[in-house]
Design a protein around this motif. Structure first.
Motif, mmCIF file in Angstrom:
data_model
loop_
_atom_site.group_PDB
_atom_site.id
_atom_site.type_symbol
_atom_site.label_atom_id
_atom_site.label_comp_id
_atom_site.label_asym_id
_atom_site.label_seq_id
_atom_site.Cartn_x
_atom_site.Cartn_y
_atom_site.Cartn_z
ATOM 1 N N ASP A 191 0.976 -1.098 0.122
ATOM 2 C CA ASP A 191 -0.044 -0.096 0.068
ATOM 3 C C ASP A 191 0.967 1.224 0.009
ATOM 4 N N SER A 200 2.584 1.582 -3.399
ATOM 5 C CA SER A 200 1.703 2.023 -4.716
ATOM 6 C C SER A 200 1.010 3.454 -4.235
ATOM 7 N N HIS A 201 1.139 4.039 -2.938
ATOM 8 C CA HIS A 201 0.573 5.140 -2.616
ATOM 9 C C HIS A 201 -0.924 5.039 -2.113
ATOM 10 N N THR A 202 -1.445 3.685 -2.270
ATOM 11 C CA THR A 202 -2.804 3.570 -1.680
ATOM 12 C C THR A 202 -2.988 3.847 -0.070
#
Lengths: 301, 268
Positions: free
Chosen positions: B103, B106-108
């Motif tokens: 996370d 992936s910058h989520t």
């Protein structure tokens, strides 16, 4: 307690191992119903500011409040009031837009699903396909929707129209206007100066981590003052005109041509110019880009 | 928090299924070998017991001699000491490093932390989902062991099988928790965190298993978690205080360190 929805007070950030501050004593505030444009070149500190406000980064010094709540001490409560869109919106590629929005809405603590439906319709978002199968523009729509769907008091948007087609940009501007009319405070970074000039009430220009200029749009400040493009018969006339106290030199275009702005009234500026042998004189509106280029020493975005 | 746990498990449902199938297949294949191995026990024992001690201990842990006809010895050497833990350690480390790390990379993670959920609650939710995923994989495998062992003439009490499986799962998960903590508390990427956990897990396995070969490995072996992992003792109903201490230590260390580290660090 601060009454302004968003206040930064000498906020600074130094990344571990870095010699210089990525953000240096930045103070600004955004009022209720105001759209504040945050402008700067890549690496100027826009995203650092935004990430500090969301408490993704810890400030080195200074403070900030959102709806009167400290961004560090009350970061969870702050986020009840904030809608956020990151610069390069990252979503889960394997799930559908609907699944993601439902999840985010649940994390938000519930919200008006009817409004979510309205936004989906307005942005013509494709929520039934896996996000990974969508184009960048369609993913951006989902990013915009998730920022707006819980009707926050403060919107923090990093390059919100990036990837949206012109039609969808208009839909976004309309949604922004509506939010503004409802009293939402908006902090929005943008590379698009025309967009900033169009939708922002005020802009701040950031360079090397410092807020170097704040500028109202559409007020009586320099953005509404005209710019004169003057061609003189001789170079000597140009040299003399440069020293006129009623005029501020913007740029020397060639040996006989200048762009200038009145320091005071237009009449005073024209009176000063009337002393010289002028070949042509055009008046044009100063743009945000002119301002920006002035502060960035000729470097455009 | 429940939403995040549900979300994580839902996202991982197909991968979990494949891990369950993999664990079951491997377990059943090994259990199914028992009748034929037992029938040729004399020859096999001769071969195994003439192996150099270090090489033998790679399969058996601390056992000095092996009798593959003995169900406990068979389960220890063929299933619980190396095969299942190695499979589960791979799962634990890859998941431990990526449950938050993916996370973040992936910058989520920003998408989640932009919601009114505290970092510590998010961390807890991610940790619980890692544990639940592991419980599903190891729990189903345990059920298969309980059902299939008697089918292949392996008669060991259900209680001991349950306990050994639980310890094996907890021991394997400990390396996932190490990877999880290193990633959550520091600025290590998930790959780096996983590499450190692999070094502790598999490096420790080699050191502990080969310490019988050379004297100079005996001291470092005491620092290797595998040194304290003794499924044969659990199967025999003996206590494993060293393992208990190690598991409790890892649990406390990971909870405290990940909580302190993740609460205040910058998100990449």
């Amino acid at each position: 307690m601060d009454t302004m929805p968003l206040v930064l007070n000498k906020l600074s950030k130094r990344y571990p191992g870095a010699d210089t501050l990525a953000l240096d004593d930045v103070s600004l505030s955004v009022n209720t119903g105001e759209v504040y444009g945050f402008l700067g070149a890549n690496g100027a500190g826009k995203s650092t500011t935004i990430r500090l406000l969301l408490n993704f980064l810890q400030p080195t010094s200074g403070s900030a409040t959102i709806m009167g709540l400290d961004i560090v001490k009350s970061s969870v409560d702050v986020k009840r009031h904030v809608g956020y869109l990151s610069g390069d919106v990252a979503l889960y590629p394997k799930v559908t837009g609907q699944e993601l929005l439902d999840y985010l809405l649940a994390l938000q603590g519930g919200a008006d699903k009817k409004y979510l439906g309205e936004l989906t319709k307005r942005f013509e978002a494709e929520l039934d396909k896996p996000i990974g199968a969508l184009s960048k523009g369609n993913r951006q729509k989902i990013g915009v929707i998730q920022a707006l769907m819980h009707q926050p008091d403060v919107l923090i948007l990093d390059e919100p129209t990036s990837g949206l087609d012109p039609l969808m940009q208009e839909v976004f501007y309309e949604a922004l206007r509506e939010a503004k009319n409802k009293g939402v405070a908006v902090l929005m970074s943008s590379h698009n100066l025309d967009e900033a000039q169009r939708v922002c009430d005020r802009v701040g220009i950031i360079k090397h981590g410092k807020l170097i200029r704040e500028q109202a749009i559409g007020g009586d400040a320099s953005l509404s003052a005209p710019m004169f493009r003057v061609s003189f018969r001789t170079h000597d006339a140009l040299v003399a005109a440069k020293r006129e106290p009623a005029l501020r030199l913007q740029k020397q275009v060639d040996s006989n041509t200048l762009t200038m702005q009145p320091k005071g009234t237009i009449a005073e500026a024209l009176a000063a110019l009337s002393k010289y042998d002028i070949v042509s004189l055009f008046s044009e509106q100063t743009t945000l880009e002119d301002e920006f280029i002035e502060f960035y020493g000729g470097k455009s975005l | 928090m429940m939403q995040t746990i549900r979300w994580e498990l839902r996202q991982r449902r197909w991968t979990i299924l494949w891990w369950v199938i993999g664990s079951i297949v491997m377990t059943v294949v090994i259990l199914a070998l028992y009748p034929s191995i037992r029938d040729q026990a004399n020859q096999l024992n001769k071969v195994i017991n003439t192996l150099p001690q270090g090489l033998r201990e790679l399969k058996t842990g601390g056992a000095n001699t092996v009798d593959v006809a003995d169900p406990i010895s068979f389960l220890n050497s063929q299933l619980f000491y190396a095969t299942l833990p190695i499979l589960w350690i791979i799962l634990a480390i890859t998941r431990g490093g990526s449950v938050l790390g993916r996370d973040e990379q992936s910058h989520t993670l920003e998408l989640l932390l932009a919601r009114p959920i505290s970092r510590s609650r998010l961390l807890l939710a991610k940790g619980i989902s890692l544990g639940l995923e592991f419980i599903i994989v190891s729990g189903v495998t345990l059920l298969v062991i309980l059902v299939m062992a008697p089918v292949f003439d392996i008669h060991v009490s259900s209680e001991r099988l349950w306990l050994t499986s639980a310890y094996t799962a907890a021991f394997s998960l400990s390396f996932g928790l190490i990877a999880f903590t290193l990633q959550a508390a520091s600025r290590l990427t998930r790959r780096s965190a996983a590499t450190v956990a692999v070094f502790v897990g598999f490096g420790g396995y080699l050191i502990a298993s080969l310490s019988g070969l050379t004297n100079w490995l005996k001291v470092p072996a005491k620092f290797a978690p595998y040194h304290y992992f003794a499924p044969d003792k659990i199967l025999h109903g003996q206590s494993v205080s060293g393992l208990n201490l190690y598991l409790a230590g890892v649990l406390i260390f990971t909870i405290v360190l990940s909580y302190i580290g993740f609460r205040r660090r910058d998100i990449e």
